[in-house]
Enzyme design. Structure first.
Site, PDB file in Angstrom:
ATOM      1  N   GLU A   1       0.834  -1.208   0.000  1.00  0.00           N
ATOM      2  CA  GLU A   1       0.000   0.000   0.000  1.00  0.00           C
ATOM      3  C   GLU A   1       0.865   1.252   0.000  1.00  0.00           C
ATOM      4  O   GLU A   1       0.555   2.249  -0.677  1.00  0.00           O
ATOM      5  CB  GLU A   1      -0.928  -0.021   1.210  1.00  0.00           C
ATOM      6  CG  GLU A   1      -1.988  -1.110   1.130  1.00  0.00           C
ATOM      7  CD  GLU A   1      -2.900  -1.139   2.334  1.00  0.00           C
ATOM      8  OE1 GLU A   1      -4.107  -0.919   2.167  1.00  0.00           O
ATOM      9  OE2 GLU A   1      -2.394  -1.357   3.457  1.00  0.00           O
TER      10      GLU A   1
ATOM     11  N   GLU B   1      -3.743  -9.565   3.735  1.00  0.00           N
ATOM     12  CA  GLU B   1      -4.602  -9.156   4.859  1.00  0.00           C
ATOM     13  C   GLU B   1      -5.751 -10.120   5.119  1.00  0.00           C
ATOM     14  O   GLU B   1      -6.140 -10.345   6.281  1.00  0.00           O
ATOM     15  CB  GLU B   1      -5.156  -7.741   4.598  1.00  0.00           C
ATOM     16  CG  GLU B   1      -4.200  -6.621   4.984  1.00  0.00           C
ATOM     17  CD  GLU B   1      -3.168  -6.321   3.927  1.00  0.00           C
ATOM     18  OE1 GLU B   1      -2.469  -5.303   4.062  1.00  0.00           O
ATOM     19  OE2 GLU B   1      -3.050  -7.092   2.951  1.00  0.00           O
TER      20      GLU B   1
END
Length: 263
Positions: A120, A140
Site C-alpha cells: 500500500e 490481509e
C-alpha cells in the site's frame, strides 16, 4: 552510556531530490506507529520545501521494501489488552493518504518485497521501480486485517478482477506479473532499484516544477470525478501564467537549457 539508537527513517537531499530510506531491516522494514509518524513528517516536510522537486522512497537491505504493519508489536499490544485504533480514527493523519497527496512527484524504489501495508505504501507513490527478485502481495485476508487503502486504490489501477483476486486470495505476485498489470514501471536487477529510481527522479527534475506540481495535484484530485468537473479543476500555481512557462518557451527558442524558478 548506551549508544544512540539508529534512526528508523533516514533522510538526505541530493540536488533537488529528497531521498527517504526506511531503516528497520531487522523487522523487514515493517511499519511501526513510530515509523508511520516519521514518514508523515518527512513527506510533509519534503512537500513544503521549495528546493525539493521529487521524493524517492526506499529501504535498507534487499529482502524487503516494507513488510507492512509490525505484527509482532501488534500481537504484544493485543496480549496487553491495548485497543486497536483504526487508521482513520487516530490523531495522526493516515500515512498512505499523506504520501498519495504529496504535491511533489514520488517514486518508490522497491529494493525487496512490498507486502501488505508495504505494498500500500508503494501504491501511494506515483511510480514504482522494483528489483527483479521482489514480490508484491496483500495477505490481509489471511490475517483478518483490512487493506483499506488497497481496497480503494487497487481496482482503480488494474482490472477489477485481478485486483479482487489479489485481495481475496492474498497470494503474492512476482515482478513479471506486476509489470504486466502496470503495478510497477520498471524492473531492474537486484541492487539497482534505487539507482534507477534516482535516475528517473533526476530526469523529471529537469522539467518545470510548476508543471509537475500541476500535473500531480490535478491527477490526484481528478481521480474519480466526472470529466466535466475534473476539467474545471484549477489546482495550485497555474503553469500557463507562470514565470516557468515564459522561461521554458524562451529557452526552447534560444536553444538552451531552461533555468526554472518554480513560480
Amino acid at each position: 552510556m548506551m549508544a544512540d539508537a539508529e534512526p528508523i527513517l533516514l533522510s538526505e537531499t541530493r540536488g533537488h531530490i529528497r531521498l527517504l530510506t526506511i531503516n528497520r531491516p531487522e523487522r523487514m522494514n515493517s511499519l511501526s506507529p513510530e515509523l508511520s509518524d516519521e514518514l508523515i513528517k518527512a513527506f510533509v516536510d519534503a512537500g513544503a520545501d521549495p528546493d525539493v522537486r521529487a521524493i524517492v522512497l526506499t529501504a535498507v537491505g534487499d529482502r524487503a521494501f516494507c513488510a507492512g504493519a509490525d505484527l509482532k508489536a501488534r500481537a504484544q499490544e493485543d496480549t496487553e489488552g491495548k485497543p486497536f485504533q483504526p487508521l482513520l480514527s487516530r490523531v495522526q493523519r493516515y500515512v498512505f493518504e499523506v504520501v498519495y497527496e504529496t504535491v511533489k512527484p514520488t517514486i518508490a524504489a522497491l529494493n525487496g518485497s512490498a507486502v501488505a501495508g508495504g505494498m500500500e505504501l508503494a501504491l501511494a507513490c506515483d511510480m514504482r521501480v522494483a528489483a527483479e527478485h521482489a514480490l508484491m502481495g496483500l495477505p490481509e485476508a489471511k490475517r483478518g486485517k483490512g487493506a483499506h487503502f488497497a481496497n480503494v486504490m487497487l481496482p482503480r489501477m488494474i482490472p477489477s478482477g485481478i485486483a479482487f483476486e489479489m485481495l481475496y486470495l492474498g497470494e503474492y505476485i512476482n515482478m513479471d506479473d506486476a509489470r504486466h498489470w502496470g503495478l510497477v514501471n520498471r524492473v531492474v536487477p537486484r541492487g539497482e532499484a534505487l539507482n534507477e529510481a534516482m535516475r528517473m527522479a533526476e530526469m523529471l527534475c529537469e522539467n518545470a516544477p510548476v508543471s509537475l506540481r500541476r500535473m500531480k495535484e490535478t491527477a490526484v484530485r481528478a481521480n474519480g470525478l466526472p470529466v466535466p468537473v475534473a476539467l474545471r479543476l484549477n489546482e495550485g500555481i497555474s503553469p500557463y501564467s507562470s514565470e516557468d512557462r515564459v522561461e521554458g518557451v524562451r529557452a526552447y527558442v534560444e536553444k538552451r537549457k531552461p533555468v526554472w524558478r518554480g513560480r
